[in-house]
Write a protein that holds these residues in place. Structure first.
Motif, mmCIF file in Angstrom:
data_model
loop_
_atom_site.group_PDB
_atom_site.id
_atom_site.type_symbol
_atom_site.label_atom_id
_atom_site.label_comp_id
_atom_site.label_asym_id
_atom_site.label_seq_id
_atom_site.Cartn_x
_atom_site.Cartn_y
_atom_site.Cartn_z
ATOM 1 N N HIS A 141 9.527 52.872 4.595
ATOM 2 C CA HIS A 141 9.254 52.693 6.022
ATOM 3 C C HIS A 141 7.849 52.160 6.282
ATOM 4 O O HIS A 141 6.975 52.161 5.410
ATOM 5 C CB HIS A 141 9.511 53.978 6.814
ATOM 6 N N ARG A 142 7.668 51.668 7.482
ATOM 7 C CA ARG A 142 6.377 51.158 7.947
ATOM 8 C C ARG A 142 5.311 52.249 7.821
ATOM 9 O O ARG A 142 5.579 53.425 7.983
ATOM 10 C CB ARG A 142 6.538 50.729 9.417
ATOM 11 N N ARG A 143 4.070 51.857 7.518
ATOM 12 C CA ARG A 143 2.987 52.804 7.258
ATOM 13 C C ARG A 143 3.462 53.868 6.267
ATOM 14 O O ARG A 143 3.527 55.061 6.581
ATOM 15 C CB ARG A 143 2.481 53.427 8.562
ATOM 16 N N PRO A 144 3.784 53.436 5.052
ATOM 17 C CA PRO A 144 4.435 54.326 4.077
ATOM 18 C C PRO A 144 3.580 55.519 3.668
ATOM 19 O O PRO A 144 2.392 55.395 3.403
ATOM 20 C CB PRO A 144 4.695 53.402 2.884
ATOM 21 N N GLU A 175 8.520 44.967 -1.541
ATOM 22 C CA GLU A 175 7.060 45.006 -1.519
ATOM 23 C C GLU A 175 6.562 45.184 -0.080
ATOM 24 O O GLU A 175 6.350 44.219 0.648
ATOM 25 C CB GLU A 175 6.488 43.725 -2.129
ATOM 26 N N ASN A 176 6.424 46.430 0.303
ATOM 27 C CA ASN A 176 5.905 46.773 1.625
ATOM 28 C C ASN A 176 4.425 46.384 1.683
ATOM 29 O O ASN A 176 3.632 46.850 0.863
ATOM 30 C CB ASN A 176 6.073 48.279 1.854
ATOM 31 N N PRO A 177 4.031 45.536 2.643
ATOM 32 C CA PRO A 177 2.626 45.101 2.685
ATOM 33 C C PRO A 177 1.640 46.228 2.986
ATOM 34 O O PRO A 177 0.435 46.042 2.830
ATOM 35 C CB PRO A 177 2.624 44.052 3.808
ATOM 36 N N GLN A 178 2.153 47.390 3.388
ATOM 37 C CA GLN A 178 1.262 48.495 3.726
ATOM 38 C C GLN A 178 1.179 49.571 2.638
ATOM 39 O O GLN A 178 0.588 50.624 2.872
ATOM 40 C CB GLN A 178 1.709 49.130 5.049
ATOM 41 N N PHE A 179 1.737 49.317 1.475
ATOM 42 C CA PHE A 179 1.527 50.254 0.371
ATOM 43 C C PHE A 179 0.018 50.377 0.121
ATOM 44 O O PHE A 179 -0.694 49.371 0.045
ATOM 45 C CB PHE A 179 2.216 49.772 -0.905
ATOM 46 N N PRO A 210 -3.556 52.142 -1.969
ATOM 47 C CA PRO A 210 -3.981 52.478 -3.337
ATOM 48 C C PRO A 210 -3.619 53.891 -3.777
ATOM 49 O O PRO A 210 -3.404 54.136 -4.967
ATOM 50 C CB PRO A 210 -5.503 52.290 -3.281
ATOM 51 N N LYS A 211 -3.554 54.830 -2.840
ATOM 52 C CA LYS A 211 -3.234 56.207 -3.218
ATOM 53 C C LYS A 211 -1.852 56.314 -3.860
ATOM 54 O O LYS A 211 -1.646 57.090 -4.796
ATOM 55 C CB LYS A 211 -3.308 57.121 -1.988
ATOM 56 N N PHE A 212 -0.905 55.521 -3.365
ATOM 57 C CA PHE A 212 0.471 55.624 -3.847
ATOM 58 C C PHE A 212 0.866 54.507 -4.811
ATOM 59 O O PHE A 212 1.935 54.567 -5.430
ATOM 60 C CB PHE A 212 1.436 55.655 -2.663
ATOM 61 N N ARG A 213 0.034 53.479 -4.942
ATOM 62 C CA ARG A 213 0.345 52.351 -5.819
ATOM 63 C C ARG A 213 0.673 52.756 -7.263
ATOM 64 O O ARG A 213 1.578 52.188 -7.873
ATOM 65 C CB ARG A 213 -0.811 51.355 -5.819
ATOM 66 N N GLY A 247 7.325 42.308 8.252
ATOM 67 C CA GLY A 247 7.654 41.123 7.467
ATOM 68 C C GLY A 247 8.988 41.163 6.758
ATOM 69 O O GLY A 247 9.363 40.184 6.106
ATOM 70 N N LEU A 248 9.714 42.278 6.874
ATOM 71 C CA LEU A 248 11.018 42.346 6.216
ATOM 72 C C LEU A 248 12.001 41.406 6.921
ATOM 73 O O LEU A 248 12.247 41.557 8.114
ATOM 74 C CB LEU A 248 11.562 43.777 6.255
ATOM 75 N N PRO A 249 12.572 40.432 6.198
ATOM 76 C CA PRO A 249 13.564 39.552 6.818
ATOM 77 C C PRO A 249 14.805 40.357 7.216
ATOM 78 O O PRO A 249 15.012 41.474 6.723
ATOM 79 C CB PRO A 249 13.893 38.544 5.702
#
Length: 316
Positions: A24-27, A53-57, A59-62, A93-95
């Motif tokens: 989801h958004r703001r994961p 590839e959620n653009p909002q992933f 560094p904490k969860f990467r 950005g999800l199509p």
């Protein structure tokens, strides 16, 4: 929309071979950890699986998503959302895609997918994924176990929130038994804070507003403050419930200005108050103890909206 049981969902997942999982958004930790564990579990069965590839992933969860993400969306893939309650929470950005299955623990799930497994009795979506892995015959390894532990621990505030059940502890214990190294996870998720986060907390203490004789604490987080303090999304991941650290507060409200100038409202409750009911009055939803809504008009409009939504609950 067809509602599935856990065993029906497991059989469905065993039938298919090519999966794209959507967070989801703001994961947060639950959607990231649940996606990672399910993706690894499907791969262990010899299936193709990847996480969009959620653009909002952040560094904490990467680290838990390493090697699992893709920007490619095959037309023939079986699309599964994980911990996503509504279409407006899809990643930026999800199509357009046809979601074949939604796995979720939000009782307010809108039923956007063709088939759904929604189990609101669970504190975290990670608990559902853990049960699915077992139902599919997957023996979780340490990586899967650590991903599920991230999901379960973060959605319960390290097992402090009212949504915790006996099953939550059983799942956490199962993760440890399967090799999860939980000490470094707990330290990163719940102990260590960057200096900008501490500066933010000082700001929130100074600007906190109280209503209903101290039962309600309200804070606003201006967009310019994020830039001024150098805050990241990881720094504010769990900030919504900050007001509840004050003795006597039963409802904590956090306001932010987000996408396109809208006002995002996060509500955290304890005791007799239902956050989902409160946010439902503003077109939002969530869980009894944690819910949210978004309204046009930025922070001023959000403040008025949430005060109006709180009025039926208690005198302000």
């Amino acid at each position: 929309m067809k509602k599935l049981s856990l065993n029906e969902t497991a059989r469905l997942l065993l039938e298919k071979d090519n999966y794209i999982l959507i967070s989801h958004r703001r994961p947060d930790g639950d959607t990231c950890g649940s996606c990672a564990a399910l993706c690894r579990g499907l791969r262990s069965l010899g299936k193709q699986a990847a996480i969009y590839e959620n653009p909002q992933f952040t560094p904490k969860f990467r680290p838990f998503l390493d090697g699992l993400t893709t920007a490619v969306l095959p037309a023939d893939a079986f699309y599964v959302t994980v911990d996503v309650a509504a279409e407006h929470l899809f990643p930026f950005g999800l199509p357009p895609v046809q979601v074949a299955l939604a796995i979720d623990h939000h009782g307010t799930n809108t039923g956007f997918a063709r088939q759904t497994l929604v189990q609101p009795e669970y504190a975290a979506c990670g608990e559902i994924v853990w049960a699915l892995l077992q139902a599919m015959g997957v023996q979780p390894d340490a990586s899967m176990a650590e991903a599920v532990y991230v999901a379960v621990s973060t959605d319960t505030g390290c097992f402090r929130y009212s949504n915790v059940t006996a099953n939550t502890f059983r799942v956490a214990a199962g993760c440890v038994a399967c090799g999860a190294n939980i000490h470094p996870i707990n330290r990163v998720m719940f102990e260590v804070k960057r200096k900008p986060r501490l500066e933010l907390e000082a700001y929130l203490i100074k600007t906190m507003e109280f209503y209903a004789g101290g039962k309600v604490a309200l804070n606003a987080l201006p967009a310019e403050l994020l830039a001024q303090l150098g805050l990241t999304e990881d720094d504010i991941d769990d900030i919504s419930g900050f007001g509840r650290t004050v003795e006597g507060v039963q409802i904590a409200v956090m306001l932010r200005q987000v996408d396109g100038g809208a006002g995002k409202i996060s509500v955290r409750t304890s005791g007799e108050f239902d956050a989902a009911r409160i946010c439902g009055r503003m077109g939002g939803g969530g869980h009894p103890a944690a819910a949210g809504a978004t309204v046009p008009g930025g922070i001023p409009a959000a403040k008025q909206a949430v005060l109006d939504a709180l009025a039926p609950e208690l005198p302000l």
